[in-house]
Scaffold this motif. Structure first.
Motif, mmCIF file in Angstrom:
data_model
loop_
_atom_site.group_PDB
_atom_site.id
_atom_site.type_symbol
_atom_site.label_atom_id
_atom_site.label_comp_id
_atom_site.label_asym_id
_atom_site.label_seq_id
_atom_site.Cartn_x
_atom_site.Cartn_y
_atom_site.Cartn_z
ATOM 1 N N ALA B 337 0.814 -1.215 0.000
ATOM 2 C CA ALA B 337 0.000 0.000 0.000
ATOM 3 C C ALA B 337 0.846 1.262 0.000
ATOM 4 N N LEU B 338 1.925 1.251 0.745
ATOM 5 C CA LEU B 338 2.650 2.500 0.961
ATOM 6 C C LEU B 338 3.980 2.584 0.230
ATOM 7 N N GLY B 339 4.377 1.503 -0.406
ATOM 8 C CA GLY B 339 5.634 1.554 -1.154
ATOM 9 C C GLY B 339 6.825 1.224 -0.265
ATOM 10 N N PHE B 340 7.932 1.927 -0.498
ATOM 11 C CA PHE B 340 9.157 1.629 0.231
ATOM 12 C C PHE B 340 9.257 2.487 1.477
ATOM 13 N N GLY B 341 9.617 1.856 2.565
ATOM 14 C CA GLY B 341 9.757 2.610 3.809
ATOM 15 C C GLY B 341 10.603 1.842 4.794
ATOM 16 N N PHE B 342 10.403 2.117 6.061
ATOM 17 C CA PHE B 342 11.222 1.513 7.099
ATOM 18 C C PHE B 342 10.366 1.094 8.273
ATOM 19 N N ARG B 343 10.665 -0.059 8.829
ATOM 20 C CA ARG B 343 10.033 -0.458 10.083
ATOM 21 C C ARG B 343 10.971 -0.003 11.192
ATOM 22 N N CYS B 344 10.512 0.920 11.997
ATOM 23 C CA CYS B 344 11.387 1.498 13.008
ATOM 24 C C CYS B 344 11.003 0.985 14.391
ATOM 25 N N GLY B 345 11.998 0.827 15.231
ATOM 26 C CA GLY B 345 11.773 0.397 16.611
ATOM 27 C C GLY B 345 12.124 1.526 17.567
ATOM 28 N N PHE B 346 11.275 1.693 18.584
ATOM 29 C CA PHE B 346 11.466 2.795 19.534
ATOM 30 C C PHE B 346 11.390 2.264 20.955
ATOM 31 N N LEU B 347 11.939 3.049 21.876
ATOM 32 C CA LEU B 347 11.875 2.660 23.284
ATOM 33 C C LEU B 347 10.450 2.729 23.798
ATOM 34 N N GLY B 348 9.679 3.653 23.283
ATOM 35 C CA GLY B 348 8.297 3.816 23.730
ATOM 36 C C GLY B 348 7.610 4.839 22.861
ATOM 37 N N LEU B 349 6.405 5.219 23.295
ATOM 38 C CA LEU B 349 5.597 6.123 22.470
ATOM 39 C C LEU B 349 6.190 7.512 22.335
ATOM 40 N N LEU B 350 6.731 8.043 23.425
ATOM 41 C CA LEU B 350 7.289 9.391 23.350
ATOM 42 C C LEU B 350 8.492 9.392 22.416
ATOM 43 N N HIS B 351 9.303 8.367 22.561
ATOM 44 C CA HIS B 351 10.466 8.233 21.701
ATOM 45 C C HIS B 351 10.022 8.219 20.236
ATOM 46 N N MET B 352 8.966 7.487 19.958
ATOM 47 C CA MET B 352 8.456 7.403 18.588
ATOM 48 C C MET B 352 7.978 8.776 18.097
ATOM 49 N N GLU B 353 7.208 9.440 18.946
ATOM 50 C CA GLU B 353 6.701 10.749 18.549
ATOM 51 C C GLU B 353 7.841 11.723 18.272
ATOM 52 N N ILE B 354 8.839 11.669 19.135
ATOM 53 C CA ILE B 354 9.967 12.587 18.980
ATOM 54 C C ILE B 354 10.688 12.336 17.661
ATOM 55 N N ILE B 355 10.916 11.070 17.369
ATOM 56 C CA ILE B 355 11.628 10.757 16.123
ATOM 57 C C ILE B 355 10.795 11.202 14.922
ATOM 58 N N GLN B 356 9.496 10.917 14.960
ATOM 59 C CA GLN B 356 8.650 11.320 13.834
ATOM 60 C C GLN B 356 8.666 12.825 13.658
ATOM 61 N N GLU B 357 8.579 13.510 14.788
ATOM 62 C CA GLU B 357 8.534 14.959 14.706
ATOM 63 C C GLU B 357 9.854 15.521 14.191
ATOM 64 N N ARG B 358 10.950 14.932 14.648
ATOM 65 C CA ARG B 358 12.252 15.424 14.183
ATOM 66 C C ARG B 358 12.426 15.159 12.689
#
Lengths: 373, 601
Positions: B337-358
């Motif tokens: 559906a989305l093409g090429f991307g990355f499966r990312c692993g994070f320590l938790g939800l905040l970590h994920m949000e921070i990475i996405q935002e950055r």
């Protein structure tokens, strides 16, 4: 090339109209307006030498409005003579003027013919009294019929405008179109009523005084009109335009394929040398600009290549010529499914929208634009 | 400069998010004359814009202050500002291990919160001297007596041991500095023994490579010496060594009791792991310090550029972020559906949000992130065990014996009037209540065993909403546990949208599928053709909705200026479409990929 002249004078203001127009005008203002159109033409000639180029003859001149028939015949003659003076005319040159049934008299028709006008576009809109009233038209059905007769007697080529809007009954609408065709109308422009911001129609809709037609009924009426006119030998050639073979408007045919045209008068637009300009909508502002010797433009749209490409595509899509399939962005349209669902046909490698497809054209354009830009 | 260990104190500040930790740190820097006027800005130690904006600390920020105590002479105070959030639990624990004392800061209005307690326990585990501090006493709504009671209950201190300060006005900060000298023990450790140092954080500097933040417990390390790390046996030469002001200040050496940095020259922060022990190659210490664990991602999400042309940019951005963030993991992934991307692993939800935002902010990327999920452990019929962190890649049911999911111990502290609501939303998410205790007459601590997947989907948002923002949450991984889990697929016009696949409990599959279909129907705009949305488990379709095709949608007149207007409108719409993803011939807005988050249970 083509010329469009906007005549902003009206006898009264229609509820749905959002064009540059005014109902307050006297003989001196009209004379001043004609002077200004001639002055603008002069400015345009000076700013653009190719206007008089013999290799680019004038194919069409179109007087729109407003209501050109509000102009005194002498003023009309003076304006046309001045604007067209010295321009090379094509063999099939067409000179159209819009008129309202109530202001087109026999003397106006004679004078116009003498001035070279050979095609009339008559703003009928409807022959039902309640519909005319809702649209804010001054005309009653009897006057409209008389106007149609006069136009068809006086001019060989007559087009008539109709509107699909509230209060219409399908059978009546189709009968009206048959009647007009019988009287000699060879070209129809049938518009679906649009509510524009700032119009009195908008206010009445907001207050609940006018209920617009549900989309489903509008669709049914539109499809019925297409089918009915076709049965009369008047084929659809664009979203809103229908003509007997050979009677298509040259004015339309000129700018849909993106040929240059010059716009004169308040609110007029022109397309010249890769740019589209829009004149001041306001009559006074336009007058002031021209009279002080400046181009009266309020907006210029410098068209880059992608913009031109996109416009060509969407304009061609609006016509029954359609677009070559190869020019559509890859994967943009599910061509087979669209054919199955009757949105378009494909013939000689061109994708041509059906009338059902025309009803969805905004979505289709969005889709293409999303992938083209 | 030889270190006077007796006049050195190493301490940190621990606090719940928003309790004023960074502002208090600003006052300490000001009062000790470490930074002056212009050097100070709000939250001086939080160097990332994101940290300042959100009022959180993401990285550790050690700083050395020279404090002239009236009548007692100049003392060296090393403050280690730590990330307060549960996601960075391990980093916090390493920072604590680098100290002898901790200021336990509590907001005078909000009182003790979940993270206060969690961090307190952590500090106690590391045997730190704890100085209780009530902050924000300048606020009108401050409830000093009430918070004092909480402190007394919590750590059994005397009322007069509790310090009252305002990070904003600076009130009580002098007393605080004196208390640090009085109460926090001076570091011990022999500078002549073979060195043994704890790496409590690591950053990447493009000029000198990975820079390890260290606390030396014994021995001395000099510039130019060869060091080695116990965890991965890697060896580096000390390119630069020193301690911290706002910037790094190079020195000749670091010795036992000191907090400072070692520039390793490593090209990859992952070679210099937080928690590892550093020593000398030639003169090694006996063994590593205790407590080294490799940071393990707990939450996963697929990240895709909305515009496929941005794939390389995303790849580059992730590489850059990873240089500074060893806890971020990713691997390439392809979605139908989305093409090429990355499966990312994070320590938790905040970590994920921070990475996405950055990624979106600092690298100007337009991303679609799939629903966050956890790592499942799949026991196959043949007895082997597989790990699965992408629901769409779950093996076929016929091969699966059992699916195990991570369970966390979630601790919620809430005002008592919301207890019912908290229990309800927790049970709805398959939580099992394990504990409930009144902390005082107002507030209750409730603990649940909760599937982490339920927690990452929407638990925190829900918790905040049912408690009007008053509840606080902390959680900790406990174990993996089997349950009757199934894979729920979403099909759009018959095509499976792998990015929308999720794993749910069998009992919830039907209602879940139906609600998801209804939500998607709201989120997917009308298109040229009818769009059929289905939810299915295996080949069985559980629910179906349809998005009708557009009806009348035509600009009847297109003359003169209409053409420009029309084109400009299309150009504008094109901007909006950047956030749409095309699946087959259907355009799907980004929110639809997170539809699950919006489903009401």
């Amino acid at each position: 090339m083509g010329i469009y002249i906007h005549v902003p004078f009206c006898g009264s203001i229609c509820s749905y109209c959002h064009f540059a127009r005014t109902a307050e005008h006297g003989a001196s203002l009209r004379a001043r307006y004609v002077d200004a159109v001639l002055a603008e033409m002069e400015l345009r000639r000076q700013s653009c030498a190719v206007i008089a180029d013999r290799r680019r003859p004038l194919h069409t001149c179109y007087l729109g409005g407003g209501t050109p028939s509000e102009l005194e015949p002498e003023q009309m003659q003076r304006m046309l003579a001045g604007v067209l003076d010295g321009l090379p005319l094509a063999d099939d040159f067409e000179l159209t003027a819009e008129a309202n049934p109530e202001s087109l008299s026999a003397s106006v028709a004679n004078a116009w013919r003498e001035a070279g006008i050979d095609r009339i576009s008559l703003g009928v809109q409807s022959l039902q009294p309640d519909v005319l009233q809702l649209l804010g038209r001054q005309c009653d059905p009897a006057t409209a019929r008389a106007g149609l007769d006069l136009a068809c007697r006086s001019f060989e080529r007559v087009s008539a405008d109709w509107i699909i809007g509230p209060g219409l009954r399908r059978a009546t609408l189709l009968d009206e179109l048959s009647e007009a065709a019988d009287r000699g109308v060879e070209h129809f422009s049938v518009y679906i009523l649009e509510v524009h911001p700032g119009t009195s129609l908008e206010r009445r809709v907001q207050r609940g005084q006018v209920r617009l037609l549900p989309d489903r009924q509008t669709e049914e009426l539109y499809l019925a009109v297409v089918e009915h006119l076709a049965s009369l030998g008047i084929a659809q050639y664009e979203v809103a335009n229908f003509a007997r073979p050979g009677a298509e408007s040259r004015h339309n045919r000129n700018y849909w394929p993106h040929r240059p045209w010059l716009g004169l008068g308040p609110g007029a637009h022109g397309y010249w040398g890769r740019r589209r300009y829009g004149n001041h909508d306001d009559l006074q502002q336009w007058l002031a600009a021209v009279e002080s010797g400046g181009l009266p433009e309020s907006a210029v749209d410098p068209l880059n290549r992608p913009a031109i490409r996109l416009e060509r595509l969407i304009l061609a899509l609006r016509t029954k010529k359609g677009v070559p399939v190869e020019r559509l962005p890859a994967g943009a349209l599910d061509i087979a499914r669209g054919q199955e669902e009757g949105l378009w046909t494909v013939s000689a490698d061109r994708l041509i929208l059906t009338s059902l497809g025309f009803l969805r054209i905004d979505t289709i354009e969005e889709r293409l634009a999303g992938l083209t830009l | 400069m030889a270190l006077n260990r007796d006049k050195t104190r190493n301490f940190c500040i621990i606090a719940h998010i928003d309790h004023g930790k960074s502002t208090l740190a600003d006052r300490l820097l000001e009062q000790t004359g470490t930074l002056k006027g212009k050097q100070l800005q709000e939250q001086t130690l939080d160097s990332m814009d994101l940290e300042r904006e959100r009022g959180i600390t993401i990285k550790s920020h050690p700083i050395r202050m020279d404090y002239d105590s009236p009548g007692r002479g100049v003392h060296t105070l090393n403050l280690i500002d730590t990330p307060g959030h549960v996601d960075f639990h391990y980093e916090v624990s390493r920072s604590l291990a680098a100290c002898e004392g901790a200021l336990l800061v509590v907001d005078a209005v909000q009182g003790v919160q979940a993270q206060t307690i969690n961090n307190l326990y952590l500090a106690m585990e590391h045997d730190l001297t704890i100085i209780p501090v009530i902050n924000k006493i300048d606020l009108q709504a401050a409830r000093v007596d009430y918070v004092m009671e909480q402190f007394i209950d919590l750590i059994g201190c005397d009322p007069d041991e509790i310090l009252l300060v305002s990070g904003k006005t600076g009130a009580g900060v002098d007393e605080l500095l004196e208390a640090v000298i009085d109460q926090v023990p001076a570091p011990t450790g022999d500078p002549d023994l073979p060195p043994r140092g704890l790496i409590f954080d690591c950053i990447f500097d493009p000029y000198v490579g990975a820079v390890a933040y260290v606390r030396l417990f014994q021995g001395t390390v000099q510039k130019g010496e060869k060091i080695k790390l116990f965890g991965n046996e890697k060896q580096f030469e000390v390119g630069e060594i020193g301690w911290f002001r706002l910037d790094r200040i190079a020195q000749k050496d670091l010795s036992a009791g000191e907090v400072g940095y070692i520039a390793t020259g490593a090209k990859d922060v992952r070679d210099v792991r937080v928690g590892d022990t550093v020593t000398l190659v030639e003169n090694p210490c006996d063994g590593p310090l205790e407590g080294y664990v490799e940071a393990k991602p707990m939450v996963f999400s697929g990240m895709y550029p909305t515009d496929n042309d941005q794939y390389d940019d995303l790849f580059e951005a992730l590489q850059k972020l990873q240089m500074n963030d060893a806890a971020l993991t990713w691997e390439k992934e392809t979605s139908a559906a989305l093409g090429f991307g990355f499966r990312c692993g994070f320590l938790g939800l905040l970590h994920m949000e921070i990475i996405q935002e950055r990624l979106e902010r600092e690298y100007d990327l337009n991303l679609i992130a799939t629903l966050p999920n956890v790592e499942y452990e799949i026991l196959l019929k043949d007895g082997s065990v597989e790990l699965c962190e992408n629901p769409a890649l779950l093996p076929d049911v016929k091969y699966i014996e059992e699916i195990r999911e991570p369970i966390v111990r979630a601790a919620v502290i809430t005002p008592k009037e919301y207890v019912g609501a908290v229990i309800r939303i927790s049970l709805e998410r398959r939580g099992v209540q394990t504990k409930m205790e009144y902390l005082d007459t107002e507030r209750v601590n409730i603990e649940f065993d909760l599937p982490l997947n339920e927690l990452v989907v929407d638990y925190y948002d829900k918790l905040k909403s049912v408690t009007k923002g008053y509840a606080s949450l902390d959680y900790e991984y406990t174990r993996n546990q089997a349950d009757d889990l199934v894979r729920l697929d979403i099909l759009i016009n018959g095509d499976m949208v792998d990015a929308m696949t999720c794993i749910v409990h069998r009992d919830n599959a039907y209602s879940w599928g139906l609600k998801l279909c209804q939500k998607l129907k709201e989120l997917i705009p009308r298109q040229m053709f009818v769009v059929a949305i289905q939810a299915a488990v295996g080949t069985r379709v559980l629910a179906r909705t349809t998005v009708k095709a557009f009806r009348k949608n035509v600009t009847a007149k297109c003359y003169g200026g209409d053409i420009s207007r029309k084109r400009k409108l299309l150009e504008k719409q094109k901007e909006g479409k950047k956030r749409m993803k095309q699946v087959g011939s259907v355009e799907i807005p980004q929110e639809a990929f997170l539809a699950v988050l919006k489903v009401e249970r």
